[in-house]
Design a protein around this motif. Sequence first.
Motif, PDB file in Angstrom:
ATOM      1  N   THR A  26       0.871  -1.183   0.000  1.00 44.82           N
ATOM      2  CA  THR A  26       0.000   0.000   0.000  1.00 44.82           C
ATOM      3  C   THR A  26       0.896   1.217   0.000  1.00 44.82           C
ATOM      4  O   THR A  26       1.833   1.302   0.796  1.00 44.82           O
ATOM      5  N   SER A  27       0.592   2.173  -0.851  1.00 45.34           N
ATOM      6  CA  SER A  27       1.392   3.388  -0.859  1.00 45.34           C
ATOM      7  C   SER A  27       0.728   4.430   0.021  1.00 45.34           C
ATOM      8  O   SER A  27      -0.488   4.598  -0.032  1.00 45.34           O
ATOM      9  N   LEU A  79       8.819  -2.590  -7.918  1.00 43.92           N
ATOM     10  CA  LEU A  79       9.972  -1.703  -7.778  1.00 43.92           C
ATOM     11  C   LEU A  79       9.475  -0.304  -7.447  1.00 43.92           C
ATOM     12  O   LEU A  79       8.545   0.187  -8.069  1.00 43.92           O
ATOM     13  N   ASP A  80      10.089   0.341  -6.463  1.00 43.44           N
ATOM     14  CA  ASP A  80       9.756   1.733  -6.148  1.00 43.44           C
ATOM     15  C   ASP A  80      10.988   2.560  -6.436  1.00 43.44           C
ATOM     16  O   ASP A  80      12.073   2.222  -5.961  1.00 43.44           O
ATOM     17  N   PHE A 138       6.164  -1.136 -11.735  1.00 43.54           N
ATOM     18  CA  PHE A 138       7.050   0.016 -11.627  1.00 43.54           C
ATOM     19  C   PHE A 138       6.293   1.151 -10.957  1.00 43.54           C
ATOM     20  O   PHE A 138       5.230   1.550 -11.417  1.00 43.54           O
ATOM     21  N   ARG A 139       6.819   1.642  -9.861  1.00 44.22           N
ATOM     22  CA  ARG A 139       6.152   2.763  -9.188  1.00 44.22           C
ATOM     23  C   ARG A 139       7.134   3.885  -8.993  1.00 44.22           C
ATOM     24  O   ARG A 139       8.191   3.698  -8.392  1.00 44.22           O
ATOM     25  N   PHE A 164       5.260   3.704   2.825  1.00 43.04           N
ATOM     26  CA  PHE A 164       4.470   2.636   2.233  1.00 43.04           C
ATOM     27  C   PHE A 164       4.387   1.476   3.214  1.00 43.04           C
ATOM     28  O   PHE A 164       5.093   1.428   4.224  1.00 43.04           O
ATOM     29  N   GLU A 165       3.499   0.532   2.892  1.00 45.71           N
ATOM     30  CA  GLU A 165       3.360  -0.654   3.741  1.00 45.71           C
ATOM     31  C   GLU A 165       3.507  -1.902   2.887  1.00 45.71           C
ATOM     32  O   GLU A 165       2.887  -1.991   1.832  1.00 45.71           O
ATOM     33  N   VAL A 166       4.299  -2.832   3.367  1.00 37.94           N
ATOM     34  CA  VAL A 166       4.414  -4.124   2.699  1.00 37.94           C
ATOM     35  C   VAL A 166       4.019  -5.162   3.731  1.00 37.94           C
ATOM     36  O   VAL A 166       4.636  -5.231   4.793  1.00 37.94           O
ATOM     37  N   ASP A 167       2.983  -5.929   3.418  1.00 33.53           N
ATOM     38  CA  ASP A 167       2.511  -6.934   4.387  1.00 33.53           C
ATOM     39  C   ASP A 167       2.255  -6.305   5.752  1.00 33.53           C
ATOM     40  O   ASP A 167       2.650  -6.859   6.784  1.00 33.53           O
TER      41      ASP A 167
END
Lengths: 123, 471
Positions: free
Chosen positions: B49-50, B305-306, B338-339, B347-350
Amino acid sequence: MATTSGNIKEFYRQRKKSGVSKPSNSKISTKKSLKNAATFGSDITQPSALISHGSPDLQDDYDENEDMLRKFDMNMAYGPCLGMTRLARWERARSLGLNPPEEIEGLLKAEKVRADCLWDGRV
Amino acid sequence: MRGIEPRTSRMQSERSTMLQLFDSVPLADFPAMEIDSQNILQRKQATYTSLDDTFEIHKETYRGQQYSQIYFARLHLMRTLLHSLAPNWKPHLPVCTILQLEKDRECIIVGTLYKHMKLKPCILDEYSKERSVTPLVKPHNFIHPDDTLVLEDDSGRVKLSGSVLLPSIYVTGVVVALLGKETDAGDFLVQDVLEAGLPPQIEHPLKPREDKHVVFVSGLSVGGSTSNPLQFQLLIDHITGHLGDEKEQGIAAEIVHVVLAGNSVEFPRGLLNGQNLASKDQSRLSEPIKELDIFLTQVAASLPLDIMPGSDDPANFSLPQQPLNRCLFPGSSAYNTFRSCTNPHCFEVDNIRFLGTSGQNIDDLEKYSEAKDKLEFMERTLRWRHLAPTTPNTLGCYPFVDRDPFFIDSCPHVYFVGNQDKYKTGLIKGSEGQLVRLICIPKFCDTGVAVVLNLRNLECHTLSFGTEFSS
């Protein structure tokens, strides 16, 4: 002299119905009250030579709505007033939880008042 | 597209496992390959989530406002917070404004710190009549033992004295609450300081999960003189699973996300000297970004990828830097993995919250204050609850009117800073059980080191790539 409209009558027309009379010119040089010197009948802020866009800002004088709005501008609690429209400043005050008075919002949205703060264009 | 096709000759000769690529490229594109065993490794996936919304400049328009607005927003936000913390800190002591200070009456005041620095370069020095001895070489650090602190709120300002508040630690722009009293000399003798402290942290589930990794790289400087394309290519090959045997590829399959923390590209500065560019020079100017795009396409084809802008990237100068334009990356932006992100980036990862910058905030702190290492600067910014307290004083920032986007309202689980000299990592604990992993990501062009974070236990290790043969 750069009054493009060329209306001397308009320029000197400062009789207000609210009863505040313009003091005569001879008194102006001695009456240097700091609060109103820039607006009360003198042309310090808008000397005729510098008016290039037609009519000078006559609404500057005593007007209840404008007075209330100026108090809102000068109130420190709501932060600096320069660089924002009055309505934007009111909205910011509300979103920061400062509870600005509702009448100000009504005044800004409904009536024909200056959108910018009192120092706008002068600083 | 180069880099996507596996090395067919090597694959043919051994029992092969093939990393299944992200579903953007169908497997049928590799007809020449013979796969002995159908042991396909799947890359792990993670939710993303961004949270960059506060850093994006959507509809802000510049109306000639000054920075007083953002300072007001910051002071108001933090003052409300500190007022709520003050009763727990020093119960029964009054909180007053600076103008209400009375001699010898102990009270608490809240305001923004201003550090008066003798050595800080000032534009007015150019106009000063006396040509005092100014050092020719600008020091990297402007600290001087004579620096003084002043506290300012919307009613007034007062000079601070005492040995509790060390000027070398604080910088202009930090909002604190101070306990003390006014002295005869007219200044405020500080007896104790209250900082905002670590913000509340959302609990992240501690159930044992599988190993998933996030890779951080910064300072690639593609196209620059110090960068070695082979090193970056090795990194990409490792991440996308083109290097090594099954075990190695198994490790690479656990990488779920890549973050490029700034300074990914370096333009030939010699061309930007104000002269008109010849067409030959124009194509030379765009070569670094094209090269970067080719590299990033390989990565984006494999995993999310950010990319964040940095101080040398083609983005705006003042913080928060806006995302790099997708037109710069025609190849990679075709992939939804691609972000292009803002700097700072959140951001949130898991459900693990990450917050980080490309380094400008910490580098600026280093110029105006002292600490034993970069991790200490990072810890201070978290305890002050502000990512970049020196904005807008010495670090460029957009003159926001109604908010301060650098205020940290929720404590991240991982806080990273890019473009540092060395890799460093640490863990800090807050008073309410917050746990934050701090990471300093080194410049890849100088060190060849990337950082890998394991989401299961928030542990870090490095990946280093060398291309020199030791003799």
